[in-house]
Write an enzyme that holds these catalytic residues in place. Structure first.
Site, short mmCIF file in Angstrom:
data_model
loop_
_atom_site.label_atom_id
_atom_site.label_comp_id
_atom_site.label_asym_id
_atom_site.label_seq_id
_atom_site.Cartn_x
_atom_site.Cartn_y
_atom_site.Cartn_z
N ARG A 42 -4.12 4.32 10.02
CA ARG A 42 -2.70 3.95 10.10
C ARG A 42 -1.81 5.14 9.81
O ARG A 42 -2.23 6.13 9.21
CB ARG A 42 -2.37 2.82 9.12
N GLU A 48 6.28 5.25 0.57
CA GLU A 48 5.10 5.99 0.09
C GLU A 48 4.93 5.84 -1.42
O GLU A 48 5.90 5.94 -2.18
CB GLU A 48 5.28 7.47 0.45
N ASP A 51 3.15 0.86 -2.87
CA ASP A 51 2.36 -0.38 -2.74
C ASP A 51 1.72 -0.77 -4.07
O ASP A 51 1.73 -1.93 -4.46
CB ASP A 51 1.32 -0.29 -1.59
N SER A 145 -5.70 7.27 6.40
CA SER A 145 -6.54 6.15 5.93
C SER A 145 -7.92 6.06 6.55
O SER A 145 -8.39 4.97 6.89
CB SER A 145 -5.84 4.83 6.21
N SER A 146 -8.59 7.20 6.67
CA SER A 146 -9.96 7.13 7.18
C SER A 146 -10.85 6.36 6.21
O SER A 146 -11.73 5.59 6.62
CB SER A 146 -10.52 8.54 7.40
N ASP A 190 -3.32 0.10 3.12
CA ASP A 190 -4.17 0.59 4.21
C ASP A 190 -5.08 -0.49 4.76
O ASP A 190 -5.22 -0.66 5.98
CB ASP A 190 -5.02 1.77 3.72
N ASN A 233 -9.00 15.05 -0.80
CA ASN A 233 -9.80 13.85 -1.03
C ASN A 233 -9.33 13.18 -2.32
O ASN A 233 -9.42 13.75 -3.39
CB ASN A 233 -11.29 14.20 -1.11
P1 ADP Z 1 -7.94 9.30 3.79
O1 ADP Z 1 -6.54 9.69 3.44
O2 ADP Z 1 -8.29 9.70 5.16
O3 ADP Z 1 -8.24 7.87 3.49
P2 ADP Z 1 -9.75 9.99 1.58
O4 ADP Z 1 -9.88 11.32 0.94
O5 ADP Z 1 -9.32 8.86 0.75
O6 ADP Z 1 -8.85 10.20 2.85
O7 ADP Z 1 -11.18 9.57 2.20
C1 ADP Z 1 -11.89 10.44 3.03
C2 ADP Z 1 -13.37 10.13 2.94
O8 ADP Z 1 -13.68 8.97 3.77
C3 ADP Z 1 -14.26 11.24 3.46
O9 ADP Z 1 -14.50 12.22 2.48
C4 ADP Z 1 -15.53 10.47 3.81
O10 ADP Z 1 -16.30 10.21 2.67
C5 ADP Z 1 -14.97 9.13 4.32
N1 ADP Z 1 -14.86 9.19 5.80
C6 ADP Z 1 -13.77 9.43 6.55
N2 ADP Z 1 -14.10 9.44 7.88
C7 ADP Z 1 -15.42 9.20 7.95
C8 ADP Z 1 -16.37 9.10 9.02
N3 ADP Z 1 -16.01 9.28 10.29
N4 ADP Z 1 -17.64 8.84 8.71
C9 ADP Z 1 -18.02 8.69 7.43
N5 ADP Z 1 -17.18 8.79 6.39
C10 ADP Z 1 -15.91 9.04 6.63
P1 NG1 Z 2 -4.11 7.40 1.96
O1 NG1 Z 2 -4.59 8.45 1.04
O2 NG1 Z 2 -3.12 7.90 2.88
O3 NG1 Z 2 -5.20 6.66 2.65
C1 NG1 Z 2 -3.14 6.16 -0.27
C2 NG1 Z 2 -3.46 4.74 -0.76
C3 NG1 Z 2 -2.39 3.74 -0.33
C4 NG1 Z 2 -0.99 4.23 -0.67
C5 NG1 Z 2 -0.80 5.66 -0.15
C6 NG1 Z 2 0.52 6.26 -0.55
C7 NG1 Z 2 -5.81 4.07 -0.96
C8 NG1 Z 2 -7.00 3.54 -0.27
N1 NG1 Z 2 -4.73 4.29 -0.22
O4 NG1 Z 2 -3.30 6.25 1.12
O5 NG1 Z 2 -2.64 2.49 -0.93
O6 NG1 Z 2 -0.73 4.15 -2.04
O7 NG1 Z 2 -1.82 6.53 -0.63
O8 NG1 Z 2 1.59 5.52 -0.08
O9 NG1 Z 2 -5.86 4.31 -2.15
#
Ligand code: ADP
Ligand code: NG1
Length: 458
Positions: A42, A48, A51, A145-146, A190, A233
């Site tokens: 998303r 920001e 939530d 939000s991966s 997310d 991360n």
């Molecule tokens: P985001 O803001 O994208 O949610 P995070 O740092 O919270 O970032 O999470 C990223 C983590 O999600 C990566 O370090 C990995 O562990 C996992 N991840 C993301 N994309 C993939 C993928 N394609 N396959 C496996 N794990 C993934």
């Molecule tokens: P990202 O890091 O962009 O996936 C995080 C939080 C959200 C929200 C935003 C800031 C998780 C899974 N996601 O999103 O809930 O607080 O930061 O608005 O913790």
């Protein structure tokens, strides 16, 4: 709204990504997948870091997603593989308790968060064995939000493999809760948008109760995502949880100052509700009650009448035990101000005045300034990129997601999109070989996409 995620009959061979995933799955497990699940990433347009304070946010799903091919196995194990060799294979016997290692937030633990959420919801003693191959197109650790898309995908796959049924809202709530096993105290935006998104519309996501309302974005402008190419991360650092804790302590201090039973209140929204105040009044209250200088642990304990042990056990989380100073005034100012901007953004979209695009752009710019200066969740590269976006023709540009790296979202008048992309490419990506190599997946126009779904072979 109480509907379940759709099950879509799909011609796998007509979709290159699905066909490749099917082939990888067959090579790995010697049989075709039983079904596929897909959950989108998303982009948050505004709202920001509010939530987890209980306030509404305004995201939309993007086209990039986590896709998993799944079969049910008789070996009593959860087998995980990934199309990206960076993410190593993983096997877990279904008879074993699911333990999530917060100290070492590897990709499989995010998947297991989703599995655990469904297991707990239904009290399943022995989960069905699952073999999965995961394929992701969301840039990781970039604010799109991966991680949540992966958790949602895992939750949906586990529900399906164990023949259970849940509504999108239930799934969103379960996945939001279970992703916290990784250690990040997220607010639920997310997972909510990943399940509740609908093609063609952004959503206002409200919490308690969780609901999503369509927000029609104005004609005449497009949203462009640009990644500053700095990864952050969340689970591997404490930036995010420090902000959650600062908001929690600010809640207690404001409540205490106004004679409320502060021990029961956890979120800034609860103080507003208890006081029956407007957001504007809350901003005034913050100025009256909290000082801009950082608060020491001693001062917080003194004001609240608690011991240092109670502060550590009751207010700080596992990875924030080391923090000595807390910026309560700045964080609370950001949250109440940002909550007001979300409502203004929604109201402009609903009433569509002639100057809609400019008004929305102004709100996005104010949001970025507040994130940068009050919440301190930007970084120099992201600020530079936002400046470049504004100079390249955007009417509004701001960091999106958690920040400290990752993406900006810009609102660009439709007729300027081509020249905007060119100018941002020349100013931010081309001069740096590392960024230039990442440009294709880092700079793109986006439109509101659909939510998570189960795909069945047609
Ligand atoms: P985001 O803001 O994208 O949610 P995070 O740092 O919270 O970032 O999470 C990223 C983590 O999600 C990566 O370090 C990995 O562990 C996992 N991840 C993301 N994309 C993939 C993928 N394609 N396959 C496996 N794990 C993934
Ligand atoms: P990202 O890091 O962009 O996936 C995080 C939080 C959200 C929200 C935003 C800031 C998780 C899974 N996601 O999103 O809930 O607080 O930061 O608005 O913790």
């Amino acid at each position: 709204m109480a509907s379940n995620p759709p099950k879509i009959q799909t011609m796998i061979s007509a979709n290159e990504r699905l066909q490749n995933l099917r082939n990888t799955f067959e090579t790995k497990y010697g049989e075709p997948p039983r079904f596929y699940v897909c959950a989108p990433g998303r982009v948050n347009l505004i709202g920001e870091h509010i939530d987890y304070c209980g306030y509404s946010v305004l995201p939309m799903a993007i086209e990039q997603s986590i896709l998993a091919a799944v079969s049910i196995n008789d070996s009593g194990t959860i087998e995980l593989a990934n199309t990206n060799p960076q993410y190593k294979d993983f096997t877990l016997p279904c008879s074993k308790d699911i333990a999530i290692d917060k100290e070492n937030p590897k990709w499989n633990y995010y998947f297991l968060c989703g599995v655990k959420g469904i297991q707990e919801k239904f009290g399943i003693a022995q989960l069905a064995g699952m073999s999965c191959v995961v394929d992701g197109t969301i840039p990781p650790s970039s604010g799109l939000s991966s991680s949540s898309a992966l958790v949602c995908c895992a939750g949906l796959a586990t529900m399906e493999a164990n023949h259970k049924s849940l509504s999108k809202v239930e799934l969103a709530e379960i996945c939001a809760r279970s992703e916290r096993y990784i250690g990040t105290e997220g607010g639920g935006m997310d997972q909510s948008i990943s399940f509740l998104a609908e093609k063609g519309t952004a959503k206002l996501i409200e919490f308690q109760p969780l609901r999503a309302t369509d927000v029609k974005l104005p004609d005449g402008a497009m949203f462009v995502i640009s990644n500053c190419c700095v990864e952050m991360n969340k689970a591997a650092s404490s930036h995010y949880n420090i902000r959650v804790v600062e908001c929690r302590i600010a809640t207690k201090m404001l409540a205490r100052a106004r004679g409320l039973d502060w021990s029961k209140l956890l979120k800034l929204v609860q103080v507003q509700v208890e006081l029956k105040a407007s957001l504007q009044e809350m901003l005034t209250l913050v100025d009256e009650v909290l000082h801009p200088e950082p608060y020491s642990r001693e001062e917080i304990c003194r004001v609240l009448g608690i011991t240092s042990e109670q502060l550590c056990a009751g207010l700080l989380s596992a990875n924030t035990q080391h923090v000595t100073h807390f910026k309560l005034h700045q964080r609370a100012k950001h949250v109440y101000g940002e909550a007001a901007r979300v409502l203004q953004f929604k109201s402009v979209c609903d009433s569509t005045p002639a100057e809609s695009v400019q008004l929305l752009g102004d709100l996005m710019n104010q949001s970025h300034t507040s994130c940068r200066d009050l919440y301190e969740c930007s970084c120099p590269e992201l600020d530079q990129l936002v400046d470049i976006c504004l100079k390249s023709g955007a009417v509004g540009s701001r960091l999106t997601g958690a920040g400290w790296g990752g993406c900006a979202v810009s609102m660009v008048p439709s007729e300027k999109v081509e020249s905007f992309l060119q100018a941002v490419s020349e100013a931010y990506y081309q001069p740096d070989p590392r960024r230039a190599a990442m440009e294709k997946q880092s700079l793109f126009v986006t439109k509101p996409g659909g939510g998570a779904a189960v795909l069945l072979e047609h």
